[in-house]
Design a protein around this motif. Structure first.
Motif, PDB file in Angstrom:
ATOM      1  N   ALA A 322     -38.382 -10.739  18.809  1.00 54.71           N
ATOM      2  CA  ALA A 322     -37.003 -10.786  18.854  1.00 54.71           C
ATOM      3  C   ALA A 322     -36.320 -12.249  18.736  1.00 54.71           C
ATOM      4  O   ALA A 322     -35.358 -12.246  18.061  1.00 54.71           O
ATOM      5  N   ILE A 323     -37.124 -13.149  19.293  1.00 50.85           N
ATOM      6  CA  ILE A 323     -36.667 -14.673  18.954  1.00 50.85           C
ATOM      7  C   ILE A 323     -36.986 -14.822  17.495  1.00 50.85           C
ATOM      8  O   ILE A 323     -35.906 -15.463  16.743  1.00 50.85           O
ATOM      9  N   THR A 324     -37.951 -14.444  16.766  1.00 52.15           N
ATOM     10  CA  THR A 324     -38.014 -14.540  15.389  1.00 52.15           C
ATOM     11  C   THR A 324     -36.614 -13.973  14.615  1.00 52.15           C
ATOM     12  O   THR A 324     -36.195 -14.525  13.701  1.00 52.15           O
ATOM     13  N   GLN A 325     -36.471 -12.707  15.113  1.00 47.88           N
ATOM     14  CA  GLN A 325     -35.218 -12.038  14.407  1.00 47.88           C
ATOM     15  C   GLN A 325     -34.022 -12.985  14.481  1.00 47.88           C
ATOM     16  O   GLN A 325     -33.079 -12.872  13.696  1.00 47.88           O
ATOM     17  N   MET A 326     -33.677 -13.385  15.879  1.00 51.16           N
ATOM     18  CA  MET A 326     -32.580 -14.200  16.099  1.00 51.16           C
ATOM     19  C   MET A 326     -32.611 -15.539  15.346  1.00 51.16           C
ATOM     20  O   MET A 326     -31.315 -15.689  14.756  1.00 51.16           O
ATOM     21  N   ARG A 327     -33.614 -16.134  15.316  1.00 56.03           N
ATOM     22  CA  ARG A 327     -33.341 -17.565  14.310  1.00 56.03           C
ATOM     23  C   ARG A 327     -33.288 -16.928  13.071  1.00 56.03           C
ATOM     24  O   ARG A 327     -32.542 -17.890  12.349  1.00 56.03           O
ATOM     25  N   GLU A 328     -33.829 -15.683  12.536  1.00 62.09           N
ATOM     26  CA  GLU A 328     -33.467 -15.520  11.215  1.00 62.09           C
ATOM     27  C   GLU A 328     -32.049 -15.053  11.016  1.00 62.09           C
ATOM     28  O   GLU A 328     -31.479 -15.338   9.830  1.00 62.09           O
ATOM     29  N   ALA A 329     -31.327 -14.623  11.991  1.00 59.58           N
ATOM     30  CA  ALA A 329     -30.033 -14.246  11.901  1.00 59.58           C
ATOM     31  C   ALA A 329     -29.299 -15.525  11.900  1.00 59.58           C
ATOM     32  O   ALA A 329     -28.102 -15.762  11.085  1.00 59.58           O
ATOM     33  N   HIS A 352     -32.533 -24.067  14.098  1.00 58.01           N
ATOM     34  CA  HIS A 352     -33.155 -23.992  15.375  1.00 58.01           C
ATOM     35  C   HIS A 352     -32.433 -24.709  16.306  1.00 58.01           C
ATOM     36  O   HIS A 352     -32.255 -24.372  17.575  1.00 58.01           O
ATOM     37  N   ARG A 353     -31.404 -25.818  15.895  1.00 61.58           N
ATOM     38  CA  ARG A 353     -30.646 -26.157  16.961  1.00 61.58           C
ATOM     39  C   ARG A 353     -29.368 -25.282  17.540  1.00 61.58           C
ATOM     40  O   ARG A 353     -29.207 -25.094  18.701  1.00 61.58           O
ATOM     41  N   PHE A 354     -28.794 -24.377  16.635  1.00 65.83           N
ATOM     42  CA  PHE A 354     -28.129 -23.338  17.204  1.00 65.83           C
ATOM     43  C   PHE A 354     -28.843 -22.478  18.123  1.00 65.83           C
ATOM     44  O   PHE A 354     -28.189 -21.777  19.056  1.00 65.83           O
ATOM     45  N   ALA A 355     -30.239 -22.115  17.734  1.00 62.99           N
ATOM     46  CA  ALA A 355     -30.666 -21.060  18.638  1.00 62.99           C
ATOM     47  C   ALA A 355     -31.242 -21.561  19.809  1.00 62.99           C
ATOM     48  O   ALA A 355     -31.833 -20.753  20.734  1.00 62.99           O
ATOM     49  N   HIS A 356     -31.425 -22.819  20.056  1.00 63.84           N
ATOM     50  CA  HIS A 356     -32.056 -23.524  21.202  1.00 63.84           C
ATOM     51  C   HIS A 356     -31.459 -23.201  22.651  1.00 63.84           C
ATOM     52  O   HIS A 356     -32.188 -22.703  23.103  1.00 63.84           O
ATOM     53  N   PHE A 357     -30.081 -23.166  22.862  1.00 64.70           N
ATOM     54  CA  PHE A 357     -29.731 -23.043  24.056  1.00 64.70           C
ATOM     55  C   PHE A 357     -29.731 -21.415  24.381  1.00 64.70           C
ATOM     56  O   PHE A 357     -29.990 -20.936  25.540  1.00 64.70           O
ATOM     57  N   PRO A 358     -29.408 -20.547  23.357  1.00 66.80           N
ATOM     58  CA  PRO A 358     -29.377 -19.125  23.562  1.00 66.80           C
ATOM     59  C   PRO A 358     -30.828 -18.782  23.927  1.00 66.80           C
ATOM     60  O   PRO A 358     -31.073 -17.733  24.759  1.00 66.80           O
ATOM     61  N   LEU A 359     -31.924 -19.477  23.198  1.00 65.22           N
ATOM     62  CA  LEU A 359     -33.298 -19.055  23.472  1.00 65.22           C
ATOM     63  C   LEU A 359     -33.661 -19.278  24.902  1.00 65.22           C
ATOM     64  O   LEU A 359     -34.197 -18.600  25.748  1.00 65.22           O
ATOM     65  N   LYS A 360     -33.038 -20.431  25.421  1.00 65.44           N
ATOM     66  CA  LYS A 360     -33.461 -20.997  26.931  1.00 65.44           C
ATOM     67  C   LYS A 360     -33.012 -19.610  27.649  1.00 65.44           C
ATOM     68  O   LYS A 360     -33.559 -19.238  28.949  1.00 65.44           O
ATOM     69  N   GLY A 361     -31.587 -19.367  27.376  1.00 63.08           N
ATOM     70  CA  GLY A 361     -31.118 -18.402  28.473  1.00 63.08           C
ATOM     71  C   GLY A 361     -31.808 -17.095  28.048  1.00 63.08           C
ATOM     72  O   GLY A 361     -32.039 -16.209  29.229  1.00 63.08           O
ATOM     73  N   LEU A 362     -32.252 -16.558  27.022  1.00 62.25           N
ATOM     74  CA  LEU A 362     -33.053 -15.496  26.820  1.00 62.25           C
ATOM     75  C   LEU A 362     -34.255 -15.496  27.558  1.00 62.25           C
ATOM     76  O   LEU A 362     -34.754 -14.444  28.147  1.00 62.25           O
ATOM     77  N   ARG A 363     -35.105 -16.601  27.626  1.00 64.05           N
ATOM     78  CA  ARG A 363     -36.425 -16.603  28.467  1.00 64.05           C
ATOM     79  C   ARG A 363     -36.097 -16.533  29.554  1.00 64.05           C
ATOM     80  O   ARG A 363     -36.841 -15.749  30.565  1.00 64.05           O
ATOM     81  N   GLY A 364     -35.020 -16.926  30.461  1.00 62.94           N
ATOM     82  CA  GLY A 364     -34.707 -16.963  31.672  1.00 62.94           C
ATOM     83  C   GLY A 364     -34.388 -15.523  32.008  1.00 62.94           C
ATOM     84  O   GLY A 364     -34.899 -14.732  33.046  1.00 62.94           O
ATOM     85  N   LEU A 365     -33.528 -14.771  31.096  1.00 61.05           N
ATOM     86  CA  LEU A 365     -33.367 -13.182  31.261  1.00 61.05           C
ATOM     87  C   LEU A 365     -34.474 -12.550  31.414  1.00 61.05           C
ATOM     88  O   LEU A 365     -34.636 -11.641  32.147  1.00 61.05           O
ATOM     89  N   ALA A 366     -35.642 -12.974  30.388  1.00 64.98           N
ATOM     90  CA  ALA A 366     -36.565 -12.013  30.224  1.00 64.98           C
ATOM     91  C   ALA A 366     -37.482 -12.299  31.621  1.00 64.98           C
ATOM     92  O   ALA A 366     -38.058 -11.204  32.248  1.00 64.98           O
ATOM     93  N   ARG A 367     -37.470 -13.337  32.093  1.00 65.43           N
ATOM     94  CA  ARG A 367     -38.375 -13.836  33.316  1.00 65.43           C
ATOM     95  C   ARG A 367     -37.814 -12.948  34.319  1.00 65.43           C
ATOM     96  O   ARG A 367     -38.709 -12.352  35.551  1.00 65.43           O
ATOM     97  N   GLN A 368     -36.654 -13.110  34.401  1.00 62.09           N
ATOM     98  CA  GLN A 368     -35.888 -12.300  35.718  1.00 62.09           C
ATOM     99  C   GLN A 368     -35.720 -11.088  35.850  1.00 62.09           C
ATOM    100  O   GLN A 368     -35.888 -10.003  36.812  1.00 62.09           O
TER     101      GLN A 368
END
Length: 389
Positions: A322-329, A352-368
């Motif tokens: 999903a992260i790969t697809q997000m970066r491609e988007a 990569h810069r635009f995706a950086h902060f959403p990815l941090k949030g996504l990882r937190g969402l996946a962990r929780q």
């Protein structure tokens, strides 16, 4: 991870009788696991009968448990998801053993995994689970000294056996598999011991006897005309191998240790002999567990810390596509906005810069809340293709 399951019974968690019933049934009636699971790894030892599974889609843990285990057997235990992984890690680290810290259990878990790999029943989920459990077990063993090397179930009986033996003493070990070999090595280290190794097949037993300075005797000869013994250790898979007729020939026998599963020695046959069977060894193990409370608490803390990190790793692995697809988007959007006006390298950096902060949030969402929650977010945001898994 929610499809990872562990179903089983152990001596410590179910008792000797329950383990005997499970082990006997499993060996004689191998269940059709392939109809219930996509991956599976049986762990069958003298102290536990468990299977680690990746359940097929749509099947619940209870459905699989009922299909695998017939109603006439003791119910045993069953774990799902993170709980299954935690139990596997505790088993590998020998925290769930009758004798905490015995080092052979980690080898047994690794060998079970390797055997399943050779049989072709290991997949991505069970591979991740076993590699993680073994990594946790290595850290526990490295940082917490629960027991010295070569500690085994026999180690619980050795102090009492040693105290009861005269010097010199003649001791026989019947069965030279893993348990018997560990007992033989432990006994060979005692002074004043004439050690006999007894086995149905001679090859490995004779080699072990030679390395330990012991004597070898075929099982058939031993049962017919045994030497006079002061102590005996039995570690075979044969129920009732040593009966009253055998013990009647042993006038000076003082102590017997039965490590066999099922019972090798019939208790009613051992009149006048101190018998250490699995039930007594289990009580000795619980006494030792009480003495190790502080060290066991340290080990459990390590398991908890490592398990938290493992779950993070799994969540990130699960949402990696999903992260790969997000970066491609992001790349696609930038190309639509700026076209050929910037260099491809700069476009990649911006994506990569635009995706950086959403990815941090996504990882937190996946962990929780699990990787599914992260995928829902991406799908609803239009950043993940419908139907992506």
């Amino acid at each position: 991870m929610e499809r990872l399951a562990l179903i089983g019974v152990s001596q410590r968690r179910g008792g000797v009788e329950a383990l005997t019933l499970w082990s006997t049934w499993w060996q004689n009636h191998a269940p059709a696991i392939s109809t219930l699971a996509e991956e599976w790894v049986p762990i069958l030892t003298c102290n536990r009968c468990e299977v680690v599974l990746a359940l097929k889609e749509g099947l619940s843990l209870e459905q699989v448990r009922q299909a695998l285990i017939p109603p006439q057997l003791p119910r045993g235990y069953a774990y799902l998801g993170e709980a299954a992984l935690e139990h596997l890690a505790r088993v590998a680290a020998s925290l769930d053993s009758v004798n905490p810290g015995e080092d052979q259990i980690m080898r047994q878990v690794r060998q079970a995994f390797e055997a399943a790999q050779s049989a072709g029943s290991v997949g991505p989920l069970t591979h991740f689970a076993f590699q993680s459990a073994l990594r946790i077990a290595k850290r526990v063993r490295r940082e917490v000294e629960l027991a010295p090397a070569q500690t085994s179930l026999f180690s619980l009986a050795r102090p009492a056996l040693e105290a009861l033996l005269p010097r010199p003493a003649r001791v026989a070990v019947v069965g030279t598999g893993k348990m018997g070999s560990l007992a033989a090595r432990s006994l060979a280290a005692l002074p004043g011991i004439e050690l006999w190794l007894v086995n149905r097949t001679p090859e490995k037993a004779q080699a072990l006897a030679g390395s330990l300075g012991a004597r070898f005797m075929p099982l058939a000869d031993f049962l017919e005309q045994p030497p006079q013994l002061d102590a005996l250790v039995a570690a075979t898979p044969v129920e009732g191998l040593l009966d009253a007729r055998f013990f009647q020939k042993q006038a000076q026998l003082r102590v017997a240790v039965d490590l066999g599963m099922p019972r090798n020695i019939l208790p009613e046959a051992t009149k006048g002999v101190a018998l250490f069977d699995l039930n007594l060894l289990e009580r000795l193990g619980e006494e030792r567990r009480m003495r190790l409370r502080a060290d066991l608490a340290k080990a459990e803390l390590i398991v908890a810390e490592e398990l938290e990190q493992v779950m993070v790793e799994w969540a990130e692995r699960a949402i990696a596509p999903a992260i790969t697809q997000m970066r491609e988007a992001y790349r696609r959007t930038l190309r639509e906005l700026v076209g050929q006006r910037i260099e491809p390298e700069l476009l990649e950096q911006l994506a990569h810069r635009f995706a950086h902060f959403p990815l941090k949030g996504l990882r937190g969402l996946a962990r929780q809340h699990g990787p599914e929650a992260a995928e829902v977010f991406l799908r609803e945001s239009g950043l993940l293709e419908v139907g992506h898994v």
